[in-house]
Design a protein around this motif. Structure first.
Motif, PDB file in Angstrom:
ATOM      1  N   THR A 153      27.619  39.864  64.576  1.00 20.16           N
ATOM      2  CA  THR A 153      26.231  40.374  63.715  1.00 20.16           C
ATOM      3  C   THR A 153      25.564  41.769  64.649  1.00 20.16           C
ATOM      4  OG1 THR A 153      25.238  38.541  65.310  1.00 20.16           O
ATOM      5  CG2 THR A 153      26.324  38.182  62.754  1.00 20.16           C
ATOM      6  N   ASP A 154      24.709  41.811  63.894  1.00 15.86           N
ATOM      7  CA  ASP A 154      23.812  42.741  64.458  1.00 15.86           C
ATOM      8  C   ASP A 154      23.000  42.844  65.350  1.00 15.86           C
ATOM      9  OD1 ASP A 154      21.990  45.439  64.640  1.00 15.86           O
ATOM     10  OD2 ASP A 154      21.862  46.533  62.665  1.00 15.86           O
ATOM     11  N   ILE A 155      22.034  44.087  66.694  1.00 14.64           N
ATOM     12  CA  ILE A 155      21.744  43.176  67.268  1.00 14.64           C
ATOM     13  C   ILE A 155      20.472  43.353  67.339  1.00 14.64           C
ATOM     14  CG2 ILE A 155      21.672  45.773  68.769  1.00 14.64           C
ATOM     15  CD1 ILE A 155      21.275  44.300  71.222  1.00 14.64           C
ATOM     16  N   ASN A 156      20.121  43.880  66.196  1.00 17.07           N
ATOM     17  CA  ASN A 156      18.630  44.155  65.261  1.00 17.07           C
ATOM     18  C   ASN A 156      18.286  43.091  64.301  1.00 17.07           C
ATOM     19  OD1 ASN A 156      17.936  46.588  66.601  1.00 17.07           O
ATOM     20  ND2 ASN A 156      19.454  47.400  65.384  1.00 17.07           N
ATOM     21  N   GLU A 157      19.355  41.742  64.040  1.00 18.07           N
ATOM     22  CA  GLU A 157      18.871  41.070  63.361  1.00 18.07           C
ATOM     23  C   GLU A 157      18.111  39.920  63.919  1.00 18.07           C
ATOM     24  OE1 GLU A 157      22.561  38.928  61.978  1.00 18.07           O
ATOM     25  OE2 GLU A 157      23.513  40.091  60.946  1.00 18.07           O
ATOM     26  N   PRO A 158      16.916  39.118  63.034  1.00 17.14           N
ATOM     27  CA  PRO A 158      15.727  38.685  63.795  1.00 17.14           C
ATOM     28  C   PRO A 158      16.038  37.254  65.049  1.00 17.14           C
ATOM     29  CG  PRO A 158      15.362  38.979  61.781  1.00 17.14           C
ATOM     30  CD  PRO A 158      16.784  39.642  61.368  1.00 17.14           C
ATOM     31  N   ALA A 159      17.740  36.812  64.054  1.00 14.33           N
ATOM     32  CA  ALA A 159      17.472  35.555  65.599  1.00 14.33           C
ATOM     33  C   ALA A 159      18.426  36.201  66.342  1.00 14.33           C
ATOM     34  CB  ALA A 159      19.272  34.978  64.807  1.00 14.33           C
ATOM     35  N   ASN A 160      19.254  37.238  66.741  1.00  8.38           N
ATOM     36  CA  ASN A 160      20.118  37.638  67.520  1.00  8.38           C
ATOM     37  C   ASN A 160      18.141  38.168  68.856  1.00  8.38           C
ATOM     38  OD1 ASN A 160      22.018  37.278  66.882  1.00  8.38           O
ATOM     39  ND2 ASN A 160      22.241  39.068  66.106  1.00  8.38           N
ATOM     40  N   VAL A 161      17.532  38.830  67.822  1.00 11.60           N
ATOM     41  CA  VAL A 161      16.265  39.171  68.771  1.00 11.60           C
ATOM     42  C   VAL A 161      15.581  38.610  69.068  1.00 11.60           C
ATOM     43  CG1 VAL A 161      13.966  40.655  69.019  1.00 11.60           C
ATOM     44  CG2 VAL A 161      15.956  41.121  67.573  1.00 11.60           C
ATOM     45  N   GLU A 162      15.882  37.415  69.196  1.00  8.30           N
ATOM     46  CA  GLU A 162      14.797  35.926  69.118  1.00  8.30           C
ATOM     47  C   GLU A 162      15.625  35.032  70.835  1.00  8.30           C
ATOM     48  OE1 GLU A 162      12.460  33.032  70.500  1.00  8.30           O
ATOM     49  OE2 GLU A 162      12.255  34.712  68.567  1.00  8.30           O
ATOM     50  N   ARG A 163      17.198  35.697  71.169  1.00  4.60           N
ATOM     51  CA  ARG A 163      17.892  34.768  71.148  1.00  4.60           C
ATOM     52  C   ARG A 163      17.740  35.549  72.470  1.00  4.60           C
ATOM     53  NH1 ARG A 163      24.376  33.310  70.555  1.00  4.60           N
ATOM     54  NH2 ARG A 163      24.620  32.849  72.760  1.00  4.60           N
ATOM     55  N   LEU A 164      17.733  36.707  72.067  1.00  8.36           N
ATOM     56  CA  LEU A 164      17.711  38.260  73.705  1.00  8.36           C
ATOM     57  C   LEU A 164      15.919  37.947  73.889  1.00  8.36           C
ATOM     58  CD1 LEU A 164      19.105  41.353  72.293  1.00  8.36           C
ATOM     59  CD2 LEU A 164      19.928  40.258  73.634  1.00  8.36           C
ATOM     60  N   ARG A 165      15.001  37.415  72.937  1.00  8.42           N
ATOM     61  CA  ARG A 165      13.612  37.387  73.892  1.00  8.42           C
ATOM     62  C   ARG A 165      14.032  36.113  74.219  1.00  8.42           C
ATOM     63  NH1 ARG A 165      11.180  38.178  69.621  1.00  8.42           N
ATOM     64  NH2 ARG A 165      10.297  39.729  69.870  1.00  8.42           N
ATOM     65  N   GLU A 166      14.814  35.002  74.571  1.00  8.90           N
ATOM     66  CA  GLU A 166      14.856  34.080  74.734  1.00  8.90           C
ATOM     67  C   GLU A 166      15.206  34.377  76.776  1.00  8.90           C
ATOM     68  OE1 GLU A 166      16.593  30.387  72.860  1.00  8.90           O
ATOM     69  OE2 GLU A 166      14.395  30.229  71.907  1.00  8.90           O
ATOM     70  N   MET A 167      16.059  34.979  76.396  1.00 10.44           N
ATOM     71  CA  MET A 167      17.585  35.134  77.581  1.00 10.44           C
ATOM     72  C   MET A 167      16.893  36.392  78.726  1.00 10.44           C
ATOM     73  SD  MET A 167      20.814  36.211  76.001  1.00 10.44           S
ATOM     74  CE  MET A 167      20.957  35.890  77.286  1.00 10.44           C
ATOM     75  N   ALA A 168      15.503  36.932  78.268  1.00 10.21           N
ATOM     76  CA  ALA A 168      14.846  37.693  79.078  1.00 10.21           C
ATOM     77  C   ALA A 168      16.047  38.920  79.584  1.00 10.21           C
ATOM     78  CB  ALA A 168      13.872  37.407  79.285  1.00 10.21           C
ATOM     79  N   PRO A 169      16.876  39.645  79.217  1.00  9.55           N
ATOM     80  CA  PRO A 169      17.917  39.588  80.256  1.00  9.55           C
ATOM     81  C   PRO A 169      16.934  40.839  81.456  1.00  9.55           C
ATOM     82  CG  PRO A 169      18.073  40.977  78.260  1.00  9.55           C
ATOM     83  CD  PRO A 169      17.274  39.797  77.867  1.00  9.55           C
ATOM     84  N   ASP A 170      17.454  41.525  82.556  1.00  9.58           N
ATOM     85  CA  ASP A 170      17.115  42.464  83.319  1.00  9.58           C
ATOM     86  C   ASP A 170      17.433  43.722  82.086  1.00  9.58           C
ATOM     87  OD1 ASP A 170      15.897  41.355  85.588  1.00  9.58           O
ATOM     88  OD2 ASP A 170      18.115  40.590  85.675  1.00  9.58           O
ATOM     89  N   PHE A 171      18.775  43.841  82.008  1.00 16.43           N
ATOM     90  CA  PHE A 171      19.123  45.245  81.244  1.00 16.43           C
ATOM     91  C   PHE A 171      19.860  45.222  79.951  1.00 16.43           C
ATOM     92  CE2 PHE A 171      19.167  45.946  85.886  1.00 16.43           C
ATOM     93  CZ  PHE A 171      18.413  47.247  86.491  1.00 16.43           C
ATOM     94  N   LEU A 172      20.127  45.956  79.480  1.00 14.97           N
ATOM     95  CA  LEU A 172      20.350  45.881  78.076  1.00 14.97           C
ATOM     96  C   LEU A 172      21.360  47.578  78.554  1.00 14.97           C
ATOM     97  CD1 LEU A 172      21.181  45.052  75.352  1.00 14.97           C
ATOM     98  CD2 LEU A 172      18.849  46.554  74.640  1.00 14.97           C
ATOM     99  N   LEU A 173      22.789  47.358  77.846  1.00 15.43           N
ATOM    100  CA  LEU A 173      23.559  48.432  78.300  1.00 15.43           C
ATOM    101  C   LEU A 173      24.163  48.949  76.995  1.00 15.43           C
ATOM    102  CD1 LEU A 173      24.675  48.354  81.884  1.00 15.43           C
ATOM    103  CD2 LEU A 173      23.376  49.250  81.138  1.00 15.43           C
ATOM    104  N   SER A 174      24.338  49.650  76.871  1.00 16.12           N
ATOM    105  CA  SER A 174      25.051  49.916  75.211  1.00 16.12           C
ATOM    106  C   SER A 174      25.986  51.048  75.019  1.00 16.12           C
ATOM    107  CB  SER A 174      24.328  50.391  74.616  1.00 16.12           C
ATOM    108  OG  SER A 174      24.663  51.386  73.015  1.00 16.12           O
ATOM    109  N   PHE A 175      27.596  50.479  74.893  1.00 21.18           N
ATOM    110  CA  PHE A 175      28.806  50.942  75.729  1.00 21.18           C
ATOM    111  C   PHE A 175      29.219  51.778  74.344  1.00 21.18           C
ATOM    112  CE2 PHE A 175      28.711  49.032  79.460  1.00 21.18           C
ATOM    113  CZ  PHE A 175      27.875  49.933  79.814  1.00 21.18           C
ATOM    114  N   TYR A 176      29.139  52.860  73.761  1.00 23.31           N
ATOM    115  CA  TYR A 176      29.772  52.874  72.525  1.00 23.31           C
ATOM    116  C   TYR A 176      29.475  52.077  71.425  1.00 23.31           C
ATOM    117  CZ  TYR A 176      32.419  57.550  72.835  1.00 23.31           C
ATOM    118  OH  TYR A 176      32.443  59.253  72.044  1.00 23.31           O
ATOM    119  N   TYR A 177      28.454  51.525  71.298  1.00 22.76           N
ATOM    120  CA  TYR A 177      27.700  50.574  70.018  1.00 22.76           C
ATOM    121  C   TYR A 177      27.064  51.369  69.097  1.00 22.76           C
ATOM    122  CZ  TYR A 177      25.595  46.512  68.372  1.00 22.76           C
ATOM    123  OH  TYR A 177      25.380  45.780  67.397  1.00 22.76           O
ATOM    124  N   ARG A 178      28.056  51.098  67.632  1.00 17.49           N
ATOM    125  CA  ARG A 178      27.745  51.801  66.267  1.00 17.49           C
ATOM    126  C   ARG A 178      26.241  51.113  65.815  1.00 17.49           C
ATOM    127  NH1 ARG A 178      34.173  51.988  63.796  1.00 17.49           N
ATOM    128  NH2 ARG A 178      34.964  52.849  65.748  1.00 17.49           N
TER     129      ARG A 178
END
Length: 302
Positions: free
Chosen positions: A60-85
């Motif tokens: 699913t799209d990383i920008n979807e609200p549920a995914n954004v909330e999941r990322l907020r909870e994870m608080a990763p150090d880095f986000l890397l994009s390799f040919y993500y569309r």
């Protein structure tokens, strides 16, 4: 250890993710895509790589609200994009505590935007590359971390160049990831005025304009030949895809056949020798076989 969320697809995504894992990166989550039923899938599967390494993934799209909330909870150090569309929204980029970076398939700032490898070949460039840069709201516009050049031979197809760019991308990630982790990676401001931006391409954009030079048409053909949809023309009302050709010296009316063996067609400058082609609904064939089974002379492509 620095945690990382990866957005990846295609061979660049597969190979760069593979390199991160080889270096022991703590990949917590992967965003990728479902394969399109209308696209020729000739590249390796990021999903299969994630499954082998037992890393959770989402299509699913990383920008979807549920995914954004999941990322907020994870608080990763880095986000890397390799040919993500999908374009990743600024509010998502901000969730990576130490930075969000993208691997782009050109030597930035040249060929920002979509399908950079195809555009570089179509435009007859002699080189391109791979660039790792920070992501900002504007596409392919953030500070450069590292980049690697690759040569484009006159005989290279876009597929050939894409393979070179993929190798360059792995080289960039291989030498840059340790620097990102220890905080020594450089940030070089992007000079957008020194580059250019290109939009996406549709299959319809492969229509051959016979008033262009033989070299320009040849570049288009090698820029969209297999595994891409191909450059095409029309003959007697039928679509004909030209898969392989070569520019030669000579003169002739644009689109008009001046020789059947070899199959030479006039252009705006020079002649184009067609070597492999495919009439819509039929199998691909050599020009010799194509001409041999015709009952009447071929006069003009349109």
């Amino acid at each position: 250890m620095s945690s990382v969320v990866v957005c990846a697809y295609h061979n660049v995504g597969y190979r760069c993710l593979e390199e991160l894992l080889r270096q022991g990166a703590d990949v917590r989550l992967i965003f990728t895509h479902e394969d399109s039923p209308t696209e020729e899938i000739w590249f390796e599967s990021v999903r299969e790589l994630a499954e082998r390494h037992k890393i959770p993934y989402l299509t699913t799209d990383i920008n979807e609200p549920a995914n954004v909330e999941r990322l907020r909870e994870m608080a990763p150090d880095f986000l890397l994009s390799f040919y993500y569309r999908n374009m990743i929204k600024p509010q998502v980029l901000e969730l990576a505590r130490r930075g969000a970076l993208n691997l782009h398939g050109s030597y930035l700032p040249r060929y920002r935007g979509r399908v950079p490898v195809n555009w570089a070949v179509i435009n007859g460039e002699a080189e391109t590359g791979a660039t790792l840069h920070y992501m900002v709201e504007k596409p392919d516009a953030g500070d450069i971390v590292d980049r690697e050049k690759v040569a484009i031979a006159f005989t290279d197809t876009a597929f050939d160049v894409f393979n070179k760019v993929t190798d360059a991308a792995v080289t960039v990630i291989g030498r840059t990831w340790p620097k990102l982790v220890d905080g020594t990676a450089p940030r070089i401001p992007m000079d957008l005025k020194a580059g250019n931006y290109c939009g996406g391409r549709k299959p319809a954009d492969g229509l051959i304009d016979w008033t262009r030079s033989a070299v320009q048409i040849y570049n288009l053909i090698r820029g969209v030949t297999h595994p891409y949809p191909g450059a095409f023309t029309h003959l007697e009302g039928r679509k004909v895809i030209v898969w392989q050709a070569w520019p030669v010296e000579g003169a002739g009316e644009p689109g008009r056949v001046v020789s059947a063996n070899p199959l030479l067609v006039g252009t705006g400058e020079g002649l184009l020798e067609i070597r492999s082609l495919q009439v819509e609904g039929e199998e691909e064939s050599s020009a010799v076989a194509f001409v041999g089974k015709r009952t009447v002379a071929i006069e003009c492509f349109q």
